[in-house]
Design a protein around this motif. Structure first.
Motif, PDB file in Angstrom:
ATOM      1  N   ASP A  14       0.835  -1.216   0.000  1.00  0.00           N
ATOM      2  CA  ASP A  14       0.000   0.000   0.000  1.00  0.00           C
ATOM      3  C   ASP A  14       0.863   1.256   0.000  1.00  0.00           C
ATOM      4  N   ASP A  17       2.824   1.626  -3.390  1.00  0.00           N
ATOM      5  CA  ASP A  17       1.932   2.073  -4.470  1.00  0.00           C
ATOM      6  C   ASP A  17       1.589   3.548  -4.345  1.00  0.00           C
ATOM      7  N   LEU A  18       1.282   4.002  -3.129  1.00  0.00           N
ATOM      8  CA  LEU A  18       0.925   5.403  -2.927  1.00  0.00           C
ATOM      9  C   LEU A  18       2.114   6.320  -3.218  1.00  0.00           C
ATOM     10  N   SER A  21       3.082   6.447  -6.819  1.00  0.00           N
ATOM     11  CA  SER A  21       2.062   7.082  -7.671  1.00  0.00           C
ATOM     12  C   SER A  21       2.333   8.575  -7.846  1.00  0.00           C
ATOM     13  N   VAL A  22       3.037   9.179  -6.874  1.00  0.00           N
ATOM     14  CA  VAL A  22       3.394  10.598  -6.971  1.00  0.00           C
ATOM     15  C   VAL A  22       4.892  10.769  -7.240  1.00  0.00           C
ATOM     16  N   GLU A  23       5.523   9.658  -7.635  1.00  0.00           N
ATOM     17  CA  GLU A  23       6.929   9.652  -8.046  1.00  0.00           C
ATOM     18  C   GLU A  23       7.883  10.097  -6.943  1.00  0.00           C
ATOM     19  N   LYS A  51      -8.313   0.714  -0.831  1.00  0.00           N
ATOM     20  CA  LYS A  51      -7.211   1.329  -1.576  1.00  0.00           C
ATOM     21  C   LYS A  51      -6.736   2.590  -0.861  1.00  0.00           C
ATOM     22  N   VAL A  53      -5.323   6.005  -0.766  1.00  0.00           N
ATOM     23  CA  VAL A  53      -5.284   7.029  -1.808  1.00  0.00           C
ATOM     24  C   VAL A  53      -4.611   8.323  -1.353  1.00  0.00           C
ATOM     25  N   ARG A  74      -2.869  10.283  -4.355  1.00  0.00           N
ATOM     26  CA  ARG A  74      -2.720   9.697  -5.694  1.00  0.00           C
ATOM     27  C   ARG A  74      -3.211  10.691  -6.752  1.00  0.00           C
ATOM     28  N   PRO A  75      -2.504  10.800  -7.857  1.00  0.00           N
ATOM     29  CA  PRO A  75      -2.885  11.777  -8.886  1.00  0.00           C
ATOM     30  C   PRO A  75      -4.339  11.686  -9.338  1.00  0.00           C
ATOM     31  N   GLU A  76      -4.854  10.485  -9.485  1.00  0.00           N
ATOM     32  CA  GLU A  76      -6.238  10.346  -9.961  1.00  0.00           C
ATOM     33  C   GLU A  76      -7.266  10.761  -8.904  1.00  0.00           C
ATOM     34  N   TYR A  77      -6.835  11.011  -7.674  1.00  0.00           N
ATOM     35  CA  TYR A  77      -7.723  11.455  -6.606  1.00  0.00           C
ATOM     36  C   TYR A  77      -7.492  12.921  -6.234  1.00  0.00           C
TER      37      TYR A  77
END
Length: 133
Positions: A14, A17-18, A21-23, A51, A53, A74-77
């Motif tokens: 987790d 991934d988080l 996701s923002v590099e 998930k 986020v 996360r970028p998509e959120y």
């Protein structure tokens, strides 16, 4: 629906991934992130079901100063007020402290100003780090 949790236990997956996701390069060290989350005084995390986020982490001296170390979504959120809600949770927890401090990337200053932070006039963040982001 996004749920905010006040927990300190996370899986390596987790967190990895988080953070990736923002590099953020710290995502390459998920075993260290798991320990770091246990050690932070304050951790609020945002969840979409199961998930992870978003999250905010802070440390403090117990009475006067709190330092926000991580805030990531996360970028998509992003744009869904998750970051703002996480900041509000920290501001509420530390409302009686004299100072809440963070180091912001220049491109994020507008967001933090919108949350009530002010850019320092004579201060500069300084680091000793081996991380590349």
């Amino acid at each position: 629906m996004i749920t905010i949790k006040d927990i300190h236990e996370f899986s390596e997956r987790d967190l990895q991934d988080l953070f990736l996701s923002v590099e953020w390069s710290s995502g390459h060290f998920p075993d260290k992130l798991v320990v770091a989350m246990r050690n932070f005084e304050t951790v609020y995390s945002a969840w979409d079901g199961d998930k992870l986020v978003g999250m905010i982490c802070a440390m403090d001296d117990g009475i006067m100063n709190a330092y926000v170390h991580y805030l990531l979504v996360r970028p998509e959120y992003q744009g869904m007020n998750i970051g703002k809600q996480l900041v509000e949770n920290v501001k509420e927890k530390y409302k009686d402290y004299l100072r809440i401090v963070l180091v912001a990337y220049d491109r994020e200053c507008g967001f933090y100003e919108h949350c009530g932070f002010e850019k320092g006039k004579d201060e500069s963040p300084m680091f000793i780090t081996s991380l590349w982001t």
